[in-house]
Design a protein around this motif. Structure first.
Motif, mmCIF file in Angstrom:
data_model
loop_
_atom_site.group_PDB
_atom_site.id
_atom_site.type_symbol
_atom_site.label_atom_id
_atom_site.label_comp_id
_atom_site.label_asym_id
_atom_site.label_seq_id
_atom_site.Cartn_x
_atom_site.Cartn_y
_atom_site.Cartn_z
ATOM 1 N N VAL A 139 0.842 -1.204 0.000
ATOM 2 C CA VAL A 139 0.000 0.000 0.000
ATOM 3 C C VAL A 139 0.877 1.255 0.000
ATOM 4 O O VAL A 139 0.548 2.255 -0.648
ATOM 5 N N SER A 161 -0.106 3.474 -3.083
ATOM 6 C CA SER A 161 -0.901 4.655 -2.744
ATOM 7 C C SER A 161 -0.057 5.880 -2.386
ATOM 8 O O SER A 161 -0.479 7.008 -2.609
ATOM 9 N N ALA A 171 -7.204 -0.887 -2.256
ATOM 10 C CA ALA A 171 -6.343 0.248 -1.890
ATOM 11 C C ALA A 171 -6.108 1.160 -3.095
ATOM 12 O O ALA A 171 -6.152 2.396 -2.976
ATOM 13 N N GLU A 201 -7.435 5.242 -3.677
ATOM 14 C CA GLU A 201 -6.612 6.363 -4.112
ATOM 15 C C GLU A 201 -7.129 6.954 -5.419
ATOM 16 O O GLU A 201 -7.246 8.178 -5.565
ATOM 17 N N THR A 227 -9.990 8.197 -0.219
ATOM 18 C CA THR A 227 -9.063 8.443 0.888
ATOM 19 C C THR A 227 -9.260 9.849 1.469
ATOM 20 O O THR A 227 -9.234 10.047 2.685
ATOM 21 N N PRO A 253 -5.830 0.869 3.736
ATOM 22 C CA PRO A 253 -6.144 2.049 2.903
ATOM 23 C C PRO A 253 -6.767 3.184 3.714
ATOM 24 O O PRO A 253 -6.473 4.353 3.484
#
Length: 473
Positions: free
Chosen positions: A200, A204, A340, A344, A349, A393
């Motif tokens: 992640v 991300s 995840a 993004e 998020t 996430p």
């Protein structure tokens, strides 16, 4: 009943959050990602379908609902971290195939010698070391017969008084369960949540976490938890008064039964050593070589097929050995990373960042302690892989809300979701040792609760003070 509830609850949550925009006020794409996440998380938690099957749902629903493009959802299943873990699994298969893991364990126990507490310490070190490279479930299942044989040997030889022998039995079994979980904290391939952290971070945040960096952060923490475990079991809960009357001859006998190291064991050990050195030296290798933890893992895996075995046709590994590879875990990785990436890509998020801003006024250390406690006790009743895939996430948005570096919150999720010590259902190692009928539920609950409290303190302190230093934040 849990599976039936989950099977119905998952789609209901999906329908509510996807088809009723007023519930969240989100735009279409982030709303779709949230709805798919709730469905997948519910089915992961309740195991309404086999976890690997549920892990394929993001690949289907994220593009169909408009949460993200198919390329974004699908590419996560081929993330480099998935292949790093695959390489680690393949190396672990070779170690188990040629009995190298048992020889390592017996040598450590033999060297520790010569009383019951030292045998427990040796078992702890052996279990934790093996768990750094092999899954905690496989480690516990490998060490359990060794522990049971030790218990049988000591009871039959009457080295200890009956009450002391009973304490030793409980202490040794809990040592196997807890050391298997704690040892997995130390490396990126030792526990699924650790690898999810790295994946992640890369997908991300576009920040790389090397094998060496993670070990610099997690090995000291692992040593402290193991030290605490040793004193809790041997000096507090299950103190054996006549500890010095036990010898470790059992381990020496097991080594004699194994005989001299075969050429296959030596070659497998050399490959394992080479890969470990390259992983730990990753930071000093020049970037121009483009050598990553993933390429190192796959190099070691392929090497095991290239090096011929002496006693059997083919290499140290042959393709038939791959039937034992835990493909389901690799799909689980893919599903978590797919969600995840969609978080993004869709902007979900940022929504979580705003939602969690209410905790901003609290001191950061207090937030860390509360978060660590909540995740650690949540994972007592949930799979650590489900917890980490669900929360990793979200932790990025949470970190933004409290103006903390995401690595701090992600580190808490990774470590806390592995530390579940109270219940037989909490982890496969706990379930394995409880099946031996030497432990009562109260033994595991009491020891596990104390170790949980220690873990909360250690993880909170390390995440707040040491993690920024180890990762150069």
């Amino acid at each position: 009943m849990k599976e039936k509830i989950g099977l119905i609850l998952g789609p209901i949550l999906f329908i509510i959050f996807y088809f009723i925009p007023s519930v969240t006020g989100l735009e279409h794409a982030p709303r779709a990602v949230l709805a798919v996440t709730l469905l997948v998380a519910t089915w992961w938690i309740t195991e309404a379908l086999p976890i690997p099957v549920t892990s394929l749902i993001p690949l289907i629903l994220l593009p169909i609902t408009g949460g993200t493009k198919e390329e974004v959802a699908a590419s996560a299943y081929a993330d480099p971290i998935v292949f790093m873990y695959m390489g680690g699994f393949i190396i672990a298969l070779a170690i188990e195939k040629w009995n190298l893991h048992k020889r390592i364990a017996m040598n450590i126990i033999s060297m520790m010698g010569a009383n019951s507490n030292r045998i427990i310490l040796g078992t702890m070190i052996a279990t934790a070391f093996i768990s750094m490279w092999i899954s905690n479930a496989a480690t516990a299942l490998m060490m359990l017969p060794i522990a049971l044989a030790l218990i049988k040997e000591i009871k039959e030889a009457q080295f200890l008084k009956p009450q002391s022998a009973n304490k030793f039995s409980k202490s040794l079994l809990l040592t196997v369960a807890y050391s298997a979980s704690i040892g997995g904290l130390a490396t990126l391939i030792g526990s699924v949540p650790n690898a999810v952290f790295a994946a992640v971070a890369k997908s991300s945040l576009h920040r790389s976490v090397s094998f060496a960096q993670w070990m610099l952060f997690a090995v000291p923490l692992t040593i402290i938890l193991l030290t605490a475990l040793y004193f809790i079991l041997t000096k507090w809960l299950f103190k054996v008064e006549d500890a010095n009357s036990v010898s470790s001859d059992f381990a020496k006998k097991a080594l004699r039964d194994l005989g001299p190291m075969s050429i296959e064991e030596k070659l497998t050990g050399l490959v394992f050593l080479l890969v470990s050195i390259l992983w730990m030296a990753g930071n000093v290798l020049p970037d121009s070589l483009h050598i990553t933890d993933t390429t190192i893992a796959m190099f070691g895996a392929v090497l095991l097929f290239l090096i011929p075995a002496k006693s059997k046709k083919g290499g140290l590994l042959v393709w038939d050995d791959m039937t034992k590879l835990p493909w389901g875990i690799l799909l689980l990785f893919g599903g978590g990373l797919s969600l995840a990436a969609a978080f993004e890509d869709s902007g979900l998020t940022k929504w979580f960042s705003g939602l969690l801003g209410v905790v901003k006024p609290l001191p950061i250390i207090l937030i860390i302690i509360v978060l660590t406690t909540a995740i650690l006790f949540l994972t007592e009743v949930m799979s650590n892989t489900a917890v980490s895939n669900m929360l990793m996430p979200v932790s990025i948005g949470f970190a933004a809300a409290i103006h903390a570096d995401p690595f701090i919150i992600m580190g808490i999720v990774a470590l806390s979701s592995t530390c579940a010590f109270m219940l037989p259902i909490s982890t496969p190692p706990n379930a394995a040792v409880f099946s031996a009928d030497e432990l009562e539920m109260k033994d595991m609950v009491k020891a596990g609760f104390i170790l949980n409290i220690v873990a909360i303190i250690v993880i909170s302190v390390f995440s707040y003070f040491w993690l920024p230093i180890a990762f150069g934040l």
